[in-house]
Motif scaffolding. Structure first.
Motif, short mmCIF file in Angstrom:
data_model
loop_
_atom_site.label_atom_id
_atom_site.label_comp_id
_atom_site.label_asym_id
_atom_site.label_seq_id
_atom_site.Cartn_x
_atom_site.Cartn_y
_atom_site.Cartn_z
N ARG A 23 -97.80 -80.60 69.47
CA ARG A 23 -97.40 -82.01 69.49
C ARG A 23 -96.40 -82.26 70.62
O ARG A 23 -96.48 -83.28 71.31
CB ARG A 23 -96.82 -82.42 68.15
CG ARG A 23 -97.87 -82.91 67.19
CD ARG A 23 -97.25 -83.59 65.97
NE ARG A 23 -97.83 -82.95 64.80
CZ ARG A 23 -97.29 -81.96 64.12
NH1 ARG A 23 -96.11 -81.50 64.42
NH2 ARG A 23 -97.91 -81.43 63.09
N ALA A 24 -95.47 -81.35 70.81
CA ALA A 24 -94.48 -81.51 71.87
C ALA A 24 -95.16 -81.51 73.24
O ALA A 24 -94.82 -82.33 74.10
CB ALA A 24 -93.44 -80.40 71.80
N ARG A 25 -96.10 -80.61 73.43
CA ARG A 25 -96.82 -80.55 74.72
C ARG A 25 -97.65 -81.82 74.93
O ARG A 25 -97.65 -82.39 76.01
CB ARG A 25 -97.71 -79.31 74.76
CG ARG A 25 -98.56 -79.15 76.00
CD ARG A 25 -97.76 -79.17 77.29
NE ARG A 25 -96.69 -78.21 77.28
CZ ARG A 25 -96.67 -77.10 77.97
NH1 ARG A 25 -97.66 -76.80 78.76
NH2 ARG A 25 -95.65 -76.30 77.88
N ALA A 26 -98.32 -82.28 73.89
CA ALA A 26 -99.13 -83.50 73.99
C ALA A 26 -98.23 -84.70 74.27
O ALA A 26 -98.58 -85.57 75.10
CB ALA A 26 -99.93 -83.70 72.72
N ALA A 27 -97.09 -84.78 73.61
CA ALA A 27 -96.16 -85.90 73.83
C ALA A 27 -95.61 -85.87 75.25
O ALA A 27 -95.39 -86.92 75.86
CB ALA A 27 -95.02 -85.85 72.81
N ASP A 33 -97.08 -91.70 71.21
CA ASP A 33 -98.09 -92.53 70.56
C ASP A 33 -99.45 -91.84 70.50
O ASP A 33 -100.17 -91.95 69.51
CB ASP A 33 -98.24 -93.87 71.28
CG ASP A 33 -96.94 -94.67 71.28
OD1 ASP A 33 -96.10 -94.40 70.38
OD2 ASP A 33 -96.77 -95.52 72.16
N GLU A 34 -99.80 -91.15 71.55
CA GLU A 34 -101.12 -90.51 71.62
C GLU A 34 -101.09 -89.02 71.32
O GLU A 34 -102.15 -88.38 71.29
CB GLU A 34 -101.71 -90.72 73.02
CG GLU A 34 -102.00 -92.17 73.35
CD GLU A 34 -102.66 -92.30 74.72
OE1 GLU A 34 -103.48 -91.43 75.06
OE2 GLU A 34 -102.35 -93.27 75.42
N LEU A 38 -104.30 -86.47 70.44
CA LEU A 38 -104.64 -85.40 71.37
C LEU A 38 -104.68 -84.04 70.67
O LEU A 38 -105.59 -83.25 70.88
CB LEU A 38 -103.62 -85.38 72.52
CG LEU A 38 -104.00 -84.59 73.76
CD1 LEU A 38 -105.14 -85.28 74.48
CD2 LEU A 38 -102.81 -84.49 74.70
N VAL A 39 -103.71 -83.80 69.79
CA VAL A 39 -103.66 -82.54 69.05
C VAL A 39 -104.85 -82.44 68.10
O VAL A 39 -105.48 -81.38 67.99
CB VAL A 39 -102.32 -82.40 68.28
CG1 VAL A 39 -102.35 -81.23 67.33
CG2 VAL A 39 -101.18 -82.25 69.26
N GLN A 40 -105.19 -83.54 67.42
CA GLN A 40 -106.34 -83.51 66.51
C GLN A 40 -107.64 -83.23 67.28
O GLN A 40 -108.51 -82.49 66.80
CB GLN A 40 -106.46 -84.83 65.75
CG GLN A 40 -105.36 -85.05 64.74
CD GLN A 40 -105.31 -83.95 63.70
OE1 GLN A 40 -106.32 -83.50 63.19
NE2 GLN A 40 -104.10 -83.50 63.38
N ALA A 70 -105.39 -83.69 78.13
CA ALA A 70 -104.47 -84.64 78.78
C ALA A 70 -104.98 -84.96 80.18
O ALA A 70 -104.95 -86.12 80.61
CB ALA A 70 -103.07 -84.06 78.82
N LEU A 71 -105.46 -83.95 80.89
CA LEU A 71 -106.04 -84.20 82.22
C LEU A 71 -107.23 -85.14 82.14
O LEU A 71 -107.37 -86.06 82.96
CB LEU A 71 -106.48 -82.88 82.86
CG LEU A 71 -105.41 -82.04 83.53
CD1 LEU A 71 -105.99 -80.72 84.00
CD2 LEU A 71 -104.80 -82.79 84.70
#
Length: 190
Positions: A23-27, A33-34, A38-40, A70-71
């Protein structure tokens, strides 16, 4: 929980404990918000992996999936923050390999352990080496040395007890040679 598949058990044991890092990396890449979406999506890709058993580092694998997702999102987006693009150039996934200090410390510890095993009585040394270094089962050791399994187990127990005692004594000697600095003497040094 017999209704769980093997991949579900693997996922719960190896992937889910690191959810906060995902979650931290995705945030970091796409905002809070996303991040959950992204993690799911990364979880879905992991669960669709055919050969999940061959994944040596599940945490790094999922972090890489999050990075790649994310890319993809950035490529599809119309407007992209410049700081996000800069952060994607250098992935910050830690190398799981041990550093030079850990390798040197491990070699030193293995060398000391080898010396302690060699210092045991000859047959005990041979039994401990065959069991703990070579990984042979007690029955195979007993057959190879023409002794009983009970004798093998006694040699292992006594040998490990002697090695543990030797290690404790060695650590105690090291503490005597290098005593810790007293808390109040640190204040006077500065």
């Amino acid at each position: 929980m017999s209704w769980l598949r093997e991949i579900d058990r693997w996922f719960m044991a190896e992937v889910l404990p690191h959810a906060a890092a995902y979650r931290a990396r995705a945030a970091y890449f796409c905002g809070r918000d996303e991040a959950d979406d992204l993690v799911q999506e990364a979880y879905a890709r992991v669960l669709n992996t055919a050969d999940y058993r061959s994944i040596s580092s599940p945490r790094a694998f999922v972090l890489t999936i999050v990075h790649n997702l994310a890319l993809e999102r950035i490529r599809r987006a119309n407007v992209v923050r410049i700081d996000v693009l800069a952060s994607l150039d250098m992935p910050e996934v830690a190398d799981p390999a041990p550093d030079a200090f850990a390798v040197a410390a491990g070699r030193s510890e293995l060398h000391r352990l080898s010396e302690w095993i060699d210092a045991l009585p000859p047959q005990m040394s041979q039994v401990v080496h065959m069991r703990k270094i070579q990984g042979l089962p007690p029955a195979t050791i007993a057959q190879a040395l023409c002794i009983s399994v009970s004798t093998v187990e006694k040699h292992i127990a006594r040998g490990l007890a002697l090695i543990t005692k030797t290690r404790r004594d060695s650590e105690a000697r090291m503490e005597e040679v290098c005593p810790a600095i007293a808390p109040d003497s640190r204040a006077t040094l500065t």
